[in-house]
Design an enzyme around this catalytic site. Structure first.
Site, short mmCIF file in Angstrom:
data_model
loop_
_atom_site.label_atom_id
_atom_site.label_comp_id
_atom_site.label_asym_id
_atom_site.label_seq_id
_atom_site.Cartn_x
_atom_site.Cartn_y
_atom_site.Cartn_z
N CYS A 54 0.99 -0.49 -0.88
CA CYS A 54 -0.53 0.49 -0.19
C CYS A 54 0.76 1.13 -0.69
O CYS A 54 1.99 1.20 1.20
CB CYS A 54 -0.83 -0.25 1.12
SG CYS A 54 -2.29 -1.80 1.18
N ARG A 89 3.86 -0.75 -4.65
CA ARG A 89 3.44 -1.19 -3.57
C ARG A 89 2.34 -1.72 -3.27
O ARG A 89 1.69 -2.31 -2.41
CB ARG A 89 3.48 0.09 -2.30
CG ARG A 89 5.11 1.29 -2.68
CD ARG A 89 4.98 2.27 -0.57
NE ARG A 89 5.08 1.64 0.21
CZ ARG A 89 5.84 1.25 0.54
NH1 ARG A 89 7.22 1.61 0.48
NH2 ARG A 89 5.25 0.34 2.02
N TRP A 147 -3.30 -2.27 -1.92
CA TRP A 147 -2.90 -3.88 -1.90
C TRP A 147 -3.92 -4.64 -0.80
O TRP A 147 -3.44 -4.59 0.69
CB TRP A 147 -1.18 -4.06 -1.82
CG TRP A 147 -0.93 -5.56 -1.92
CD1 TRP A 147 -0.91 -6.18 -3.51
CD2 TRP A 147 -0.70 -6.76 -0.98
NE1 TRP A 147 -0.42 -7.36 -3.37
CE2 TRP A 147 -0.68 -8.10 -1.80
CE3 TRP A 147 -1.33 -6.77 0.04
CZ2 TRP A 147 -0.40 -9.57 -0.93
CZ3 TRP A 147 -1.22 -8.15 0.65
CH2 TRP A 147 -0.83 -9.29 0.16
N ASN A 165 -1.59 2.54 6.25
CA ASN A 165 -1.44 0.96 5.17
C ASN A 165 -1.13 0.47 6.75
O ASN A 165 -0.10 0.90 7.39
CB ASN A 165 0.21 2.11 5.00
CG ASN A 165 1.22 0.88 4.61
OD1 ASN A 165 1.53 -0.89 3.91
ND2 ASN A 165 2.62 0.86 4.39
N GLY A 166 -0.79 -1.03 6.65
CA GLY A 166 -0.55 -1.91 7.36
C GLY A 166 -1.70 -2.92 8.31
O GLY A 166 -2.93 -2.71 7.06
N GLU A 211 16.08 -18.66 -6.99
CA GLU A 211 15.77 -17.67 -7.28
C GLU A 211 14.73 -17.51 -9.14
O GLU A 211 14.70 -16.58 -9.21
CB GLU A 211 17.01 -16.77 -7.41
CG GLU A 211 16.75 -15.43 -7.39
CD GLU A 211 15.95 -14.49 -6.73
OE1 GLU A 211 14.97 -14.62 -6.99
OE2 GLU A 211 15.76 -13.36 -7.64
N LYS A 244 11.37 -16.04 -10.08
CA LYS A 244 11.92 -14.80 -10.53
C LYS A 244 10.13 -14.83 -12.11
O LYS A 244 9.71 -14.29 -12.18
CB LYS A 244 13.03 -14.27 -11.31
CG LYS A 244 13.89 -13.64 -10.79
CD LYS A 244 13.62 -12.18 -10.65
CE LYS A 244 12.40 -12.20 -9.60
NZ LYS A 244 13.71 -12.04 -8.16
N GLU A 255 6.81 -14.98 -11.43
CA GLU A 255 6.55 -13.68 -10.71
C GLU A 255 5.93 -13.00 -11.62
O GLU A 255 5.36 -12.40 -11.96
CB GLU A 255 6.87 -12.93 -10.18
CG GLU A 255 7.78 -13.43 -8.98
CD GLU A 255 8.67 -12.54 -7.96
OE1 GLU A 255 8.32 -11.43 -7.62
OE2 GLU A 255 10.02 -12.57 -8.31
N HIS A 306 14.36 -38.10 -7.31
CA HIS A 306 13.46 -38.53 -6.21
C HIS A 306 11.90 -38.42 -6.15
O HIS A 306 11.21 -38.08 -4.60
CB HIS A 306 13.97 -37.78 -4.24
CG HIS A 306 15.48 -38.90 -4.49
ND1 HIS A 306 15.94 -39.86 -3.50
CD2 HIS A 306 17.12 -38.21 -4.64
CE1 HIS A 306 17.39 -40.11 -3.79
NE2 HIS A 306 17.71 -38.64 -4.31
N LYS A 345 5.41 -4.62 -3.73
CA LYS A 345 6.94 -4.84 -3.37
C LYS A 345 6.81 -4.38 -1.15
O LYS A 345 5.93 -3.62 -1.61
CB LYS A 345 7.56 -3.19 -4.02
CG LYS A 345 9.64 -3.02 -3.82
CD LYS A 345 9.33 -3.72 -4.58
CE LYS A 345 11.37 -3.76 -4.87
NZ LYS A 345 12.23 -4.83 -5.78
#
Ligand code: F6R
Length: 614
Positions: free
Chosen positions: A2, A28, A80, A106-107, A487, A491, A494, A510, A609
């Site tokens: 947010c 954000r 968000w 925000n929070g 990683e 990537k 996302e 396995h 983010k």
């Protein structure tokens, strides 16, 4: 998570600055956006689902240019979603007091259900499903004529985290902001004051900023800023100068921030290294760590905490510290760590990795480690961020602002910073001068080596065409290249929305190998380091199941290429640098696959983010 913007001026309309600020903060969160504008006639609220551009269009239609001048105060938000769907009703600002009070937040308000029930009993009607609306009604309920006191009284009833801004038609010209657990920065311009969740929304107006601390509440008017504690005692906070300029947060001719940030890596990494290598002694300087050789020598165990990409960098760190400094390392997902009643104490060194320096779980891990008496350091990119400040010592990455939601340059900067830290720790223990010299010279090559990978961009774009249709991908790596495989998979998940999994190369057989077919390609990390031959054996197993295999190989490695369907070449490096060059190739691969699939690269769906909620 947010984005909040607030603007207060004597003369300038708040509309443009609020919308500009929101666009800079859109990374954000981008489920919905809204503004509240104040004039002598009261407040006007505009909200819209979707991105800031849609809100800007709404404002174009609703608010002709000539009407904008009277709105010199306003607050804005890009969301968000946590509580409630991304609808207009749930978009911020939320209002109370019959539309006279507006608030953005925000929070998370953890006790919102109890607070809401109490307010509803007193006849308050709620218009949204959000936790934030409770805050707006609480502030209105406590407003007895002093706006700042009303916000303080409301916040004393609240459990949870907040960065907030509120305005009220009963208090013309006033904006109250507060912070606990969610960042809030105040920019002091010559004639205006700008408030935002991070400095990227501020640098267009001013570089003079105040970082609020948890528990701070500030009254903002066009004449200035007054900061208080929740108990209304005045608090002094230093005005600091931001060293980012506007160019650093703009696309500069690139189509997306992600590709811009991938290409920025040579420069970013040169900044991470600047002045930190000590060639005369075969070690690294890192004065920000502020640990004496005696303290370093006393470390018995290292714990590296982080989330997502930062966790993967931390997993690379395990190999670096264990091989260079002979110290056992546990890389830990920060949320798992904080809730596991972790066994850490004075002999342990906890390193928190975070690009933003605001990730809620990583911050909580830092606090828990400090409580338990461990040595704690932060490796953060954002200067002045909460983790950097609370850890009190650490290494700034100096990679410059990372705007793309998918983290790229922060990863390579984190590995570079960890490598220097491991070198320093190693040299206080058993790492020889010769080994230190070799590493110093190897580390100083990082920016050039990354530049060489970037030269492969066109070749990687061509290879991406062959893999862009796959709906499932496996990434495999061994040893220090296993976190690189994780990683690479992250990537592509996302940014390209391709289901991908990272595995230790030996683990595939396995179980997961059951999924391989000609439609399930494998990306194998095959830089020429010890263990490569074994991974090549695993590649053969994949080929025997008809899976196409794309290898990330050291330039000129003909024997590796012979068993692969396709290859991307990276320059030859020692073991320590192999994850850096390999991951840069995987970043480009993910970018091109995403582009070919027509994805929204910089702002992937459902993401944001800086994850400031648990
Ligand atoms: C991945 C990504 C996230 C972050 C994670 C931690 O591309 O961006 O996985 O790495 O949310 O964020 P920081 O490093 O800011 O703590």
């Amino acid at each position: 998570m947010c984005g909040i913007v607030g603007f207060s001026s004597k003369t300038t309309s708040a509309v443009g600055p609020l919308v500009n600020g929101l666009s800079r903060l859109e990374y954000r969160g981008y489920d919905s956006a809204g503004v509240a504008l104040a004039s002598a006639e009261g407040l006007r609220i505009y909200k819209q689902t979707g991105k800031v551009a849609k809100l800007a269009q709404l404002l174009e239609r609703a608010l002709p240019e000539r009407e904008r001048a009277k709105y010199t105060l306003g607050i804005a938000h890009t969301r968000w979603a946590t509580h409630g769907l991304p609808t207009v009703a749930n978009a911020h600002p939320h209002v109370a007091d019959g539309g006279r009070l507006a608030l953005v937040h925000n929070g998370i308000i953890e006790n919102y259900a109890a607070l809401r029930a109490g307010l509803e009993k007193r006849g308050v009607k709620f218009l949204s499903q959000t936790d934030t609306e409770v805050l707006a009604h609480l502030v209105a309920a406590f407003d007895k004529g002093d706006f700042l006191a009303a916000v303080c009284d409301a916040l004393k009833r609240v459990e949870g985290t907040y960065g907030l801004a509120a305005i009220s038609a009963r208090h013309p010209g006033e904006m109250v902001v507060a912070r606990k657990g969610s960042p809030l920065v105040i920019g002091i311009g010559e004639k205006d004051v700008v408030v935002a969740s991070d400095v990227s929304a501020i640098v267009a107006y001013t570089r003079q900023v105040i970082y609020l601390k948890d528990g701070d509440v500030a009254m903002i008017t066009p004449d200035g800023v007054d900061i208080h504690s929740l108990d209304n005692a005045p608090v002094a906070r230093e005005v600091q100068e931001v060293d980012w300029d506007l160019g650093a947060i703009e696309k500069g001719g690139y189509e997306h921030f992600m590709i811009k940030e991938i290409f920025e890596q040579p420069e970013a990494l040169a900044n991470t290294l600047r002045g930190r290598l000590d060639a005369a002694n075969g070690t690294a300087l890192l004065s920000g760590l502020n640990l004496s050789p005696r303290e370093l020598a006393a470390v018995r165990r290292l714990v590296i905490v982080g989330c997502g990409t930062s966790l993967h960098a931390g997993m690379v760190g395990k190999y670096l510290f264990e091989s260079l400094a002979d110290v056992p390392v546990s890389p830990e997902q920060a949320a798992e760590f904080r809730y596991s009643n972790p066994i850490v104490g004075p002999d342990d060194w906890v390193i928190a990795l975070s690009q933003s320096g605001e990730t809620a779980d990583t911050l909580a891990a830092v606090r828990e480690s400090i409580r338990k008496g461990a040595l704690v350091s932060g490796l953060c990119n954002v200067v002045g961020s909460t983790i950097a400040r609370e850890a009190g010592r650490g290494v700034y990455l100096h990679a410059g602002p990372e705007i793309s939601v998918a983290s790229t340059k922060a990863f390579t900067a984190q590995v570079t910073a960890l490598l220097m830290t491991a070198l320093k720790l190693g040299r206080t223990r058993r790492l020889s001068r010769e080994a230190g010299d070799r590493l110093v010279s190897e580390i100083s090559r990082i920016p050039d080596l990354v530049g060489k990978v970037l030269e492969q961009n066109d070749a990687i774009a061509a290879v991406a065409q062959k893999y862009a249709q796959a709906n499932d991908l496996f990434f495999i790596g061994r040893g220090i290249l296993y976190p690189a495989a994780l990683e690479g998979a992250l990537k592509i998940k996302e940014v390209a929305y391709v289901h991908a999994e990272g595995y230790q190369a030996a683990e595939l057989k396995h179980g997961p190998i059951a999924l391989l077919s000609e439609k399930t390609p494998v990306v194998a990390l095959l830089a020429n380091i010890p263990g490569k031959e074994k991974t090549l054996g695993n590649v053969q197993e994949c080929r025997a199941r008809n899976a196409p295999v794309l290898g990330i190989v050291t330039a000129g490695d003909a024997s590796a290429k012979a068993v692969l369907s396709d290859a991307i070449e990276v320059p030859a490096t020692g073991v320590e640098l192999s994850p850096i060059v390999s991951v840069v190739a995987l970043q480009l691969f993910a970018y091109h696959v995403a582009r070919l699939r027509g994805c929204e690269i910089d702002q992937p769906r459902n993401l944001a983010k800086s994850v400031t909620v648990e």
